[in-house]
Design an enzyme around this catalytic site. Structure first.
Site, PDB file in Angstrom:
ATOM      1  N   ASN A   9       0.874  -1.174   0.000  1.00  0.00           N
ATOM      2  CA  ASN A   9       0.000   0.000   0.000  1.00  0.00           C
ATOM      3  C   ASN A   9       0.912   1.224   0.000  1.00  0.00           C
ATOM      4  OD1 ASN A   9      -1.795   2.043   0.472  1.00  0.00           O
ATOM      5  ND2 ASN A   9      -2.341   1.396   2.566  1.00  0.00           N
ATOM      6  N   LYS A  11       0.109   4.286  -0.197  1.00  0.00           N
ATOM      7  CA  LYS A  11      -0.484   5.464   0.482  1.00  0.00           C
ATOM      8  C   LYS A  11      -0.253   6.715  -0.385  1.00  0.00           C
ATOM      9  CE  LYS A  11       0.039   3.073   4.826  1.00  0.00           C
ATOM     10  NZ  LYS A  11       0.192   3.126   6.274  1.00  0.00           N
ATOM     11  N   HIS A  96      -9.303   1.353   5.123  1.00  0.00           N
ATOM     12  CA  HIS A  96      -8.017   1.499   5.805  1.00  0.00           C
ATOM     13  C   HIS A  96      -8.193   2.410   7.020  1.00  0.00           C
ATOM     14  CE1 HIS A  96      -3.873   2.502   6.657  1.00  0.00           C
ATOM     15  NE2 HIS A  96      -3.543   1.416   5.969  1.00  0.00           N
ATOM     16  N   GLU A  98      -6.488   4.728   8.118  1.00  0.00           N
ATOM     17  CA  GLU A  98      -6.226   6.155   7.855  1.00  0.00           C
ATOM     18  C   GLU A  98      -7.452   6.810   7.238  1.00  0.00           C
ATOM     19  OE1 GLU A  98      -2.628   5.394   5.695  1.00  0.00           O
ATOM     20  OE2 GLU A  98      -1.660   4.791   7.572  1.00  0.00           O
ATOM     21  N   GLU A 168      -5.102  -4.806  10.556  1.00  0.00           N
ATOM     22  CA  GLU A 168      -4.035  -3.821  10.753  1.00  0.00           C
ATOM     23  C   GLU A 168      -4.272  -3.101  12.079  1.00  0.00           C
ATOM     24  OE1 GLU A 168      -2.166  -2.685   6.713  1.00  0.00           O
ATOM     25  OE2 GLU A 168      -3.806  -1.306   7.110  1.00  0.00           O
ATOM     26  N   GLY A 174       3.030   2.191  10.795  1.00  0.00           N
ATOM     27  CA  GLY A 174       4.004   3.269  10.647  1.00  0.00           C
ATOM     28  C   GLY A 174       4.737   3.616  11.932  1.00  0.00           C
ATOM     29  N   SER A 214       3.836  -2.268  10.262  1.00  0.00           N
ATOM     30  CA  SER A 214       5.285  -2.389  10.442  1.00  0.00           C
ATOM     31  C   SER A 214       5.818  -3.771  10.071  1.00  0.00           C
ATOM     32  CB  SER A 214       5.691  -2.008  11.870  1.00  0.00           C
ATOM     33  OG  SER A 214       5.345  -0.656  12.121  1.00  0.00           O
TER      34      SER A 214
HETATM   35  P1  13P Z   1       3.343   0.250   7.653  1.00  0.00           P
HETATM   36  O1  13P Z   1       3.813  -1.039   7.033  1.00  0.00           O
HETATM   37  O2  13P Z   1       4.070   1.462   7.163  1.00  0.00           O
HETATM   38  O3  13P Z   1       3.254   0.163   9.147  1.00  0.00           O
HETATM   39  O4  13P Z   1       1.828   0.453   7.127  1.00  0.00           O
HETATM   40  C1  13P Z   1       0.934  -0.596   7.198  1.00  0.00           C
HETATM   41  C2  13P Z   1      -0.297  -0.209   6.458  1.00  0.00           C
HETATM   42  O5  13P Z   1      -1.024   0.670   6.869  1.00  0.00           O
HETATM   43  C3  13P Z   1      -0.573  -0.902   5.197  1.00  0.00           C
HETATM   44  O6  13P Z   1      -1.857  -0.621   4.741  1.00  0.00           O
END
Ligand code: 13P
Length: 251
Positions: A9, A11, A96, A98, A168, A174, A214
């Site tokens: 992803n 982002k 997601h 976010e 997640e 992150g 992560s």
């Molecule tokens: P990270 O791997 O940067 O922690 O992000 C995970 C994520 O949100 C994938 O959709």
């Protein structure tokens, strides 16, 4: 047998030229990934059309990161599921954390988005996961169960063939803090049970459930060795082709 999937992803990262280069690097290295591991890259809307050309004929599938909750019309700034399908996009991520956290994405809106995506022939990667406060209050099973029930219980066993779930935990995204393989496995097993309660054991067995948060080359092997973890949804590490491919090679 359910699919093993490693999905990146991106982002809101990379310009279009940078994204094309990254996609090319992933396609070039994809031959070194076991053939039973499906590779997906989820890219920003602006990147879909040119990246579709890059992945064409390769083992890498293309995904969007979101789609609109309306079919079409006067919704300035939105991108519909039909538009995604029209550029040969195969998947879309939905829900997601976010999007839930910063853009007011609710389970009700997600039901509409999943319906439209499936109706346009897209496959869906539906994200669920608890935040830190919910984890600390011991509510992680309850939160993930409710997110699955609120959205996926509106669909059929047939629809589930085109739906992948991604767990997640928000506190692991992150942050560099990964859920331990045991923490992830117990939620994955719970999600599979919640799916089995509605759709039966066979559908639950055939649904891929990915871990995200992560995930990196150093911890992927341990996470993917768990019986209910069927791959990963990778954020930061998906922005480097070598790391993304190394994660996929962990199988
Ligand atoms: P990270 O791997 O940067 O922690 O992000 C995970 C994520 O949100 C994938 O959709």
């Amino acid at each position: 047998m359910r699919k093993k999937i490693v999905a990146g992803n991106w982002k809101m990262n990379t310009t279009v030229p940078e994204g094309i280069e990254l996609a090319k690097a992933v396609v070039e290295r994809s031959a070194s990934v076991p053939s039973d591991v499906k590779l997906i890259i989820a890219v920003p809307f602006t990147h879909l059309y040119p990246v579709a050309e890059v992945v064409k004929g390769s083992a890498v599938s293309l995904s969007a990161e979101n789609c609109a909750d309306r079919e079409k019309g006067a919704y300035t700034g939105e991108v519909s599921a039909a538009m995604l399908a029209s550029v040969n996009c195969e998947y879309t991520i939905l829900g997601h954390s976010e999007r839930r956290q910063y853009y007011g994405e609710t389970d009700e809106k997600l039901v509409e988005k999943v319906k439209l995506a499936l109706a346009c022939g897209l496959k869906v990667i539906l994200c669920v996961g608890e935040n830190l406060a919910e984890r600390e209050a011991g509510r992680h099973f309850e939160v993930c169960t409710a997110q699955i029930q609120n959205v996926l219980y509106q669909f059929t066993a047939e629809d589930m063939k085109n739906i992948v779930v991604a767990y997640e935990p928000v506190w692991a995204i992150g942050t560099g803090k990964t859920a331990s393989s045991a923490q992830a496995e117990e939620i994955h097993a719970c999600i599979r049970k919640v799916l089995a309660d509605k759709f039966g054991a066979q559908v639950a067995e055939e649904t891929s459930i990915l871990y995200g948060g992560s995930c990196k080359p150093s911890n992927a092997k341990e996470l993917f060795s768990q019986p209910d973890i069927d791959g990963g949804l990778i954020g930061g590490a998906a922005l480097k082709a070598d790391d993304f491919i190394a994660i996929a090679q962990s199988y």
